[in-house]
Design a protein around this motif. Structure first.
Motif, mmCIF file in Angstrom:
data_model
loop_
_atom_site.group_PDB
_atom_site.id
_atom_site.type_symbol
_atom_site.label_atom_id
_atom_site.label_comp_id
_atom_site.label_asym_id
_atom_site.label_seq_id
_atom_site.Cartn_x
_atom_site.Cartn_y
_atom_site.Cartn_z
ATOM 1 N N ARG A 1 2.979 5.637 -5.970
ATOM 2 C CA ARG A 1 2.765 5.570 -7.414
ATOM 3 C C ARG A 1 1.595 6.462 -7.813
ATOM 4 O O ARG A 1 1.643 7.138 -8.836
ATOM 5 C CB ARG A 1 2.511 4.115 -7.830
ATOM 6 N N ILE A 2 0.545 6.412 -6.993
ATOM 7 C CA ILE A 2 -0.634 7.252 -7.293
ATOM 8 C C ILE A 2 -0.234 8.727 -7.297
ATOM 9 O O ILE A 2 -0.709 9.521 -8.106
ATOM 10 C CB ILE A 2 -1.761 6.960 -6.285
ATOM 11 N N ASP A 3 0.683 9.063 -6.408
ATOM 12 C CA ASP A 3 1.157 10.445 -6.363
ATOM 13 C C ASP A 3 2.103 10.772 -7.509
ATOM 14 O O ASP A 3 2.683 11.854 -7.555
ATOM 15 C CB ASP A 3 1.871 10.727 -5.031
ATOM 16 N N THR B 1 10.312 6.158 -5.843
ATOM 17 C CA THR B 1 9.757 5.329 -4.773
ATOM 18 C C THR B 1 10.887 4.683 -3.973
ATOM 19 O O THR B 1 10.884 4.668 -2.742
ATOM 20 C CB THR B 1 8.876 4.214 -5.364
ATOM 21 N N PHE B 2 11.857 4.161 -4.717
ATOM 22 C CA PHE B 2 12.983 3.484 -4.078
ATOM 23 C C PHE B 2 13.754 4.435 -3.175
ATOM 24 O O PHE B 2 14.025 4.150 -2.012
ATOM 25 C CB PHE B 2 13.902 2.916 -5.166
ATOM 26 N N GLU C 1 0.839 -1.206 0.000
ATOM 27 C CA GLU C 1 0.000 0.000 0.000
ATOM 28 C C GLU C 1 0.873 1.256 0.000
ATOM 29 O O GLU C 1 0.571 2.248 -0.661
ATOM 30 C CB GLU C 1 -0.919 0.036 1.230
ATOM 31 N N LEU C 2 1.973 1.158 0.759
ATOM 32 C CA LEU C 2 2.879 2.300 0.880
ATOM 33 C C LEU C 2 3.443 2.670 -0.496
ATOM 34 O O LEU C 2 3.517 3.835 -0.881
ATOM 35 C CB LEU C 2 4.010 1.918 1.837
ATOM 36 N N LEU C 3 3.837 1.636 -1.257
ATOM 37 C CA LEU C 3 4.436 1.874 -2.568
ATOM 38 C C LEU C 3 3.369 2.323 -3.567
ATOM 39 O O LEU C 3 3.603 3.191 -4.408
ATOM 40 C CB LEU C 3 5.131 0.611 -3.069
ATOM 41 N N ASN C 4 2.169 1.720 -3.450
ATOM 42 C CA ASN C 4 1.087 2.111 -4.358
ATOM 43 C C ASN C 4 0.712 3.565 -4.143
ATOM 44 O O ASN C 4 0.444 4.289 -5.106
ATOM 45 C CB ASN C 4 -0.133 1.213 -4.141
#
Lengths: 273, 329
Positions: free
Chosen positions: A170-172, A179-180, A164-167
């Motif tokens: 991505r949405i942002d 992200t990394f 969820e944190l990575l998604n």
């Protein structure tokens, strides 16, 4: 009452066992403080009643360049190891690359290759490239001890980061790299500490690569410093042991500052929790 | 974990393709996400690429060079003028028929087996002991890690001095209880024992930590049930702890095998494999051939190294299988 007494009895046994186990470490310190003329005394004195610091003076006057070289090589190995293994672990843990299973398998096998074989291969290559007896050459060789371990530790940790944190990132509109860098790396701080500690300690302790790839170099690591002391048929064991004590400082610091990371590293290499 | 994830990922692919055969409409719908996934793969490989290149250049290539060394007749001169005739298996034949081969093989086997038996037994006994969680047990357990963290060269030189024939503290202690001086490092019958002592000491902490974490995985209720049934501590150990710890034990022992086969520093510092070949293992022999003298004999050294790698990898694969069975997720 009896259980309390039994528990303290266990503590006494534990202290005795630890004492026996650490006796060689105590002995190293004891010998490092023994006067040269008392070195051959029979039986040896169990406690340095009349300590001398001549061994440590010898370290200060002769071993500082070796210690500095080891420090540079250690830091170089840490940077190279983290820079290589963290992105690869991100790919393995979160980006589900095809062939990822094969890559993990190769890394596992890579850890099992005896160092002497790597050393021989490196020697042949370095001789051709002309980078024998150089610090970058030694950093590269030392990193081979830590990179597979680093990828395994980072992968195990990053698999636990919630998707969820990575998604959300991505949405942002964040790309993989963003992200990394901005989420995965800061969250993985603990595993970065673990990997760095071990990478440093292993390169600091390395003797095999140092002796094969840097045997004739101007700048040699501390393990070579001790080895030369012994090799010269030196009878000043207080100086040898004083160097050994100084060379053990990183291990001691590691244990005091980062005990939980150490235990985590030992266990994670073998058994997943 | 990652391996299975990727595998299940490709299984999904397979199913999709299978379904596409019977339902053409579905394949068109699946093409979009698949292309996006492919693009994601490229980004993923960009992250993994440095390590892949690194593995090829710094693992695969040295290994290849090592194989090449062993099938040619390399001398120091070969590196200068490039002449190194291909000799096939000559180096291997030379090595296997060498007088050092049998003692080195025996020493490697003895060194590995004896090290592991003692490291594991002491490690397990200590893990069970520390698991009783008495005051200070955590601190003492941490102190037990010290031998494992010290640079091997430091441990090896300390043991050398402790085992010194005339001035070593070990002989002084043995003398005090009436045992004659033992030439630990300089007599052929004791040199292997001497390096074993040091190596066992270094390996105990590793076994302790892993087995201790294994003990934490055994549910408390099993012990409670056994207590209700009136089992004593001895029975609990042999009927519960030991059997339930078997998967972790297998991993510990196999990792120990792989690590012990590699041991070089300790033996080289303490005895250089001597006197004669009395403490020479494959790793030591390989080093001595390749780097031990002014005139390196790299080709036979590489051949010995390759024999060692075959042994290490056999145990390595057994380890990987054991670990997969332990962790089937």
């Amino acid at each position: 009452m009896t259980t309390v007494r039994r528990r303290w009895f266990d503590t006494v046994i534990g202290i005795v066992l630890t004492g026996i186990m650490l006796f060689p470490v105590y002995w190293m310190v004891n010998v490092s403080l023994t006067k040269t003329n008392a070195m051959r005394q029979d039986p040896p004195s169990l406690f340095p009643f009349d300590p001398t610091f001549e061994g440590y003076q010898a370290v200060l006057s002769q071993q500082l360049p070796y210690l500095g070289t080891s420090l540079v090589i250690g830091l170089g190995t840490v940077i190279l190891t983290v820079a290589l293994s963290a992105p690869a672990a991100f790919a393995l843990a979160k980006l589900r690359i095809p062939g990822g299973g094969a890559l993990s398998f190769v890394l596992l096998v890579a850890q099992m290759i005896p160092g002497i074989i790597m050393a021989m291969g490196f020697y042949a290559i370095y001789l051709n490239l002309g980078i024998l007896n150089t610090i970058p050459g030694l950093i590269l060789a030392d990193s081979t001890i830590a990179v597979p371990f680093g990828v395994l530790i980072f992968t195990a940790f990053m698999s636990g980061i919630p998707n969820e944190l990575l998604n959300a990132a991505r949405i942002d509109g964040a790309g993989h790299w963003r992200t990394f860098r901005s989420i995965v790396l800061p969250v993985s701080r603990n595993s970065i500490v673990t990997v760095s500690l071990f990478a440093f300690l292993w390169s600091w302790s390395d003797f095999l690569f140092a002796s094969t790839l840097d045997g004739g170099g101007k700048l040699q690591p501390i393990t070579m410093g001790i080895y030369r002391y012994i090799g010269n048929n030196n009878q000043e064991w207080n100086a040898i042991m004083a160097t050994a004590v100084v060379a053990s400082i990183p291990a001691a610091v590691l244990l005091i500052v980062a005990q939980r990371y150490v235990a985590a590293g030992v266990t994670a290499g073998a058994v997943k929790d | 974990m990652t391996a299975t994830e990727t595998r299940s990922g490709s299984a999904v692919h397979g199913n999709g393709r299978g379904a596409a055969g019977t339902q053409p409409a579905a394949s068109a719908a699946a093409a979009g996400p698949r292309r996006r996934r492919l693009k994601g793969h490229w980004a993923g490989w960009a992250f993994a690429a440095p390590v892949v290149i690194y593995l090829l250049v710094f693992y695969a290539y040295p290994l290849y060079r090592n194989l090449e060394l062993s099938f040619r007749d390399y001398t120091v001169r070969s590196f200068i003028d490039g002449s190194a005739p291909f000799v096939g298996f000559d180096n291997y034949v030379k090595v296997i028929t060498d007088a050092t081969f049998t003692p080195a093989l025996m020493n490697t086997a003895i060194f590995t087996v004896v090290s592991i038996v003692f490291q594991y037994s002491f490690g397990l006994a200590l893990a069970v002991f520390f698991f009783r969680r008495f005051p200070l047990s955590g601190t003492l357990r941490a102190l037990f890690l010290v031998p494992w963290l010290l640079p091997l060269l430091v441990s090896a030189s300390t043991w050398s001095w402790m085992l010194n024939s005339d001035s070593g503290v070990v002989n002084a202690f043995l003398g005090a209880i009436g045992i004659d001086q033992i030439n630990w490092l300089t007599s052929p019958q004791w040199s292997l024992v001497a390096v074993l002592l040091a190596n066992i000491w270094i390996g105990i902490p590793f076994n302790l930590v892993i087995l201790y974490s294994g003990l934490q995985g055994i549910p408390e209720e099993v012990y409670e049930a056994a207590s209700i049934d009136g089992a004593n501590a001895w029975q609990k150990f042999w009927r519960i702890t030991f059997p339930l710890l078997r998967p972790v034990s297998a991993i510990t022992i196999l990792l120990g095998l792989v690590y012990t086969l590699k041991v070089f520093d300790i033996i080289w510092i303490m005895t250089k494999g001597g006197p004669g070949s009395s403490s020479t293992t494959f790793a030591i022999w390989s080093y001595r051939l390749g780097f031990g003298s002014a005139l390196p004999d790299l080709s036979p050294a590489a051949a010995v190294g390759n024999l060692l790698i075959v042994i290490a990898l056999i145990f390595g694969f057994v380890y990987i299988r054991a670990q997969r069975r332990l962790d089937p997720s």
